[in-house]
Motif scaffolding. Sequence first.
Motif, PDB file in Angstrom:
ATOM      1  N   LEU A 150     -11.223  50.202   5.087  1.00  0.00           N
ATOM      2  CA  LEU A 150     -11.635  51.500   4.299  1.00  0.00           C
ATOM      3  C   LEU A 150     -13.075  51.949   4.276  1.00  0.00           C
ATOM      4  O   LEU A 150     -13.421  53.062   4.857  1.00  0.00           O
ATOM      5  N   SER A 151     -13.793  50.832   3.890  1.00  0.00           N
ATOM      6  CA  SER A 151     -15.308  51.062   4.109  1.00  0.00           C
ATOM      7  C   SER A 151     -15.680  51.315   5.704  1.00  0.00           C
ATOM      8  O   SER A 151     -16.574  52.390   5.789  1.00  0.00           O
ATOM      9  N   THR A 152     -15.091  50.837   6.686  1.00  0.00           N
ATOM     10  CA  THR A 152     -15.439  51.041   8.070  1.00  0.00           C
ATOM     11  C   THR A 152     -15.096  52.316   8.316  1.00  0.00           C
ATOM     12  O   THR A 152     -15.982  53.024   9.053  1.00  0.00           O
ATOM     13  N   ILE A 153     -13.811  52.902   7.978  1.00  0.00           N
ATOM     14  CA  ILE A 153     -13.621  54.411   8.050  1.00  0.00           C
ATOM     15  C   ILE A 153     -14.313  55.313   7.511  1.00  0.00           C
ATOM     16  O   ILE A 153     -14.885  56.315   8.122  1.00  0.00           O
ATOM     17  N   VAL A 154     -14.601  55.078   6.142  1.00  0.00           N
ATOM     18  CA  VAL A 154     -15.137  56.088   5.370  1.00  0.00           C
ATOM     19  C   VAL A 154     -16.933  56.108   5.785  1.00  0.00           C
ATOM     20  O   VAL A 154     -17.270  57.417   5.763  1.00  0.00           O
ATOM     21  N   SER A 155     -17.220  55.041   5.992  1.00  0.00           N
ATOM     22  CA  SER A 155     -18.820  55.097   6.331  1.00  0.00           C
ATOM     23  C   SER A 155     -18.898  55.765   7.638  1.00  0.00           C
ATOM     24  O   SER A 155     -20.054  56.479   7.851  1.00  0.00           O
ATOM     25  N   ALA A 156     -18.136  55.542   8.661  1.00  0.00           N
ATOM     26  CA  ALA A 156     -17.937  56.560   9.768  1.00  0.00           C
ATOM     27  C   ALA A 156     -18.007  57.999   9.669  1.00  0.00           C
ATOM     28  O   ALA A 156     -18.653  58.706  10.364  1.00  0.00           O
ATOM     29  N   ILE A 157     -16.876  58.375   8.963  1.00  0.00           N
ATOM     30  CA  ILE A 157     -16.790  59.801   8.716  1.00  0.00           C
ATOM     31  C   ILE A 157     -17.875  60.401   8.186  1.00  0.00           C
ATOM     32  O   ILE A 157     -18.211  61.510   8.508  1.00  0.00           O
ATOM     33  N   TRP A 158     -18.237  59.608   6.900  1.00  0.00           N
ATOM     34  CA  TRP A 158     -19.467  60.296   6.056  1.00  0.00           C
ATOM     35  C   TRP A 158     -20.809  60.308   7.210  1.00  0.00           C
ATOM     36  O   TRP A 158     -21.673  61.184   6.959  1.00  0.00           O
ATOM     37  N   LEU A 159     -20.943  59.265   7.850  1.00  0.00           N
ATOM     38  CA  LEU A 159     -22.181  59.342   8.761  1.00  0.00           C
ATOM     39  C   LEU A 159     -22.111  60.435   9.870  1.00  0.00           C
ATOM     40  O   LEU A 159     -23.150  61.241  10.052  1.00  0.00           O
ATOM     41  N   ALA A 160     -20.841  60.568  10.646  1.00  0.00           N
ATOM     42  CA  ALA A 160     -20.728  61.652  11.373  1.00  0.00           C
ATOM     43  C   ALA A 160     -20.721  63.086  10.682  1.00  0.00           C
ATOM     44  O   ALA A 160     -21.469  63.957  11.298  1.00  0.00           O
ATOM     45  N   LYS A 161     -20.297  63.303   9.420  1.00  0.00           N
ATOM     46  CA  LYS A 161     -20.347  64.418   8.735  1.00  0.00           C
ATOM     47  C   LYS A 161     -21.993  64.860   8.387  1.00  0.00           C
ATOM     48  O   LYS A 161     -22.583  65.810   8.893  1.00  0.00           O
ATOM     49  N   ALA A 162     -22.814  63.645   8.129  1.00  0.00           N
ATOM     50  CA  ALA A 162     -24.354  63.729   7.763  1.00  0.00           C
ATOM     51  C   ALA A 162     -25.030  64.250   9.005  1.00  0.00           C
ATOM     52  O   ALA A 162     -25.757  64.922   8.873  1.00  0.00           O
ATOM     53  N   LEU A 163     -24.544  63.768  10.160  1.00  0.00           N
ATOM     54  CA  LEU A 163     -25.214  64.124  11.118  1.00  0.00           C
ATOM     55  C   LEU A 163     -24.761  65.518  11.766  1.00  0.00           C
ATOM     56  O   LEU A 163     -25.248  65.930  13.038  1.00  0.00           O
ATOM     57  N   HIS A 164     -23.679  66.154  11.232  1.00  0.00           N
ATOM     58  CA  HIS A 164     -23.171  67.304  11.734  1.00  0.00           C
ATOM     59  C   HIS A 164     -22.599  67.112  13.172  1.00  0.00           C
ATOM     60  O   HIS A 164     -22.653  68.065  14.046  1.00  0.00           O
ATOM     61  N   LEU A 165     -21.884  66.110  13.436  1.00  0.00           N
ATOM     62  CA  LEU A 165     -21.343  65.984  14.517  1.00  0.00           C
ATOM     63  C   LEU A 165     -19.866  66.769  14.541  1.00  0.00           C
ATOM     64  O   LEU A 165     -19.419  67.022  13.623  1.00  0.00           O
ATOM     65  N   SER A 166     -19.523  66.945  15.910  1.00  0.00           N
ATOM     66  CA  SER A 166     -18.219  67.899  16.110  1.00  0.00           C
ATOM     67  C   SER A 166     -16.929  67.096  15.542  1.00  0.00           C
ATOM     68  O   SER A 166     -17.141  65.790  15.093  1.00  0.00           O
ATOM     69  N   GLU A 167     -15.994  67.751  15.017  1.00  0.00           N
ATOM     70  CA  GLU A 167     -14.845  67.040  14.514  1.00  0.00           C
ATOM     71  C   GLU A 167     -14.032  66.170  15.498  1.00  0.00           C
ATOM     72  O   GLU A 167     -13.473  65.067  14.893  1.00  0.00           O
ATOM     73  N   SER A 168     -14.327  66.331  16.706  1.00  0.00           N
ATOM     74  CA  SER A 168     -13.694  65.557  17.659  1.00  0.00           C
ATOM     75  C   SER A 168     -14.443  64.253  17.621  1.00  0.00           C
ATOM     76  O   SER A 168     -13.767  62.916  17.767  1.00  0.00           O
ATOM     77  N   LEU A 169     -15.983  64.125  17.574  1.00  0.00           N
ATOM     78  CA  LEU A 169     -16.664  63.021  17.496  1.00  0.00           C
ATOM     79  C   LEU A 169     -16.286  62.284  16.224  1.00  0.00           C
ATOM     80  O   LEU A 169     -16.349  60.897  15.984  1.00  0.00           O
ATOM     81  N   GLN A 170     -16.271  63.097  15.119  1.00  0.00           N
ATOM     82  CA  GLN A 170     -15.798  62.358  13.884  1.00  0.00           C
ATOM     83  C   GLN A 170     -14.626  61.723  13.774  1.00  0.00           C
ATOM     84  O   GLN A 170     -14.231  60.523  13.417  1.00  0.00           O
ATOM     85  N   ALA A 171     -13.395  62.281  14.396  1.00  0.00           N
ATOM     86  CA  ALA A 171     -12.075  61.641  14.571  1.00  0.00           C
ATOM     87  C   ALA A 171     -12.265  60.348  15.385  1.00  0.00           C
ATOM     88  O   ALA A 171     -11.802  59.260  15.256  1.00  0.00           O
ATOM     89  N   ALA A 172     -13.135  60.606  16.392  1.00  0.00           N
ATOM     90  CA  ALA A 172     -13.163  59.308  17.569  1.00  0.00           C
ATOM     91  C   ALA A 172     -14.080  58.121  16.702  1.00  0.00           C
ATOM     92  O   ALA A 172     -13.557  56.775  16.887  1.00  0.00           O
ATOM     93  N   SER A 173     -14.951  58.527  16.065  1.00  0.00           N
ATOM     94  CA  SER A 173     -15.643  57.288  14.876  1.00  0.00           C
ATOM     95  C   SER A 173     -14.722  56.665  14.007  1.00  0.00           C
ATOM     96  O   SER A 173     -14.974  55.646  13.871  1.00  0.00           O
TER      97      SER A 173
END
Length: 226
Positions: free
Chosen positions: A100-123
Amino acid sequence: MNSLTLISILLTIVVYMGARKFAHRVPSPFTIPILTTTIIIICILRFSGISFDEYAQAKDWITSLLGPATVALAVPLYKNREIIKEKLMPAILGLFIGTLSTIVSAIWLAKALHLSESLQAASAVKAVTTPVAIETVQMLGGDTTLTAALVVASGLFGAIFGPILLTMMNISDPFSRGLSIGTVSHAIGTSQIMGEGPIQGGVSSVAMGTAAIITPVILAVLYRFL
């Protein structure tokens, strides 16, 4: 299958076998076979003029074998089943929290960096084994090629630095080491931690498989509320 694809498959196998022998002679986190094989293959493609698209067909054939190879990891699981049963409940709790922490941290970091939804999903799926990650990211609308790259990068990072970090934190228990690596570094980390002992390898196999099962479930819930 054309001749170039066949040659590429054979070349990859030969390079990997050589990398395994090198890793045995020069044991180090930085000589793990998949890392040295990747570097050598990239160099060969670069200097031979073979494009990635031309090599991709060989890559697809090799990737198709990941499923059976992952199933083979059930062998150390079976051999160490009694130890795993004894610590099953703490292992489940730790694995769930780690995933859970691995997934949540990856999604939140991707959102904080304003990465694309595709990159958020991959992360979000980078910590599970490649076949599961690719199937999951397709449901999320992510890029499968990018996902495969992130999965390999995540596995390599965990395989190289995971045991070092665990040692630095004085975590020497074989069960704990195997559980940690398998949760975040899937098959690549598992293959590396197996070198420490059968308990580490068996527990890591369980962690890897369980993380692959619960990750799509966690993502389905998170993407509904995030």
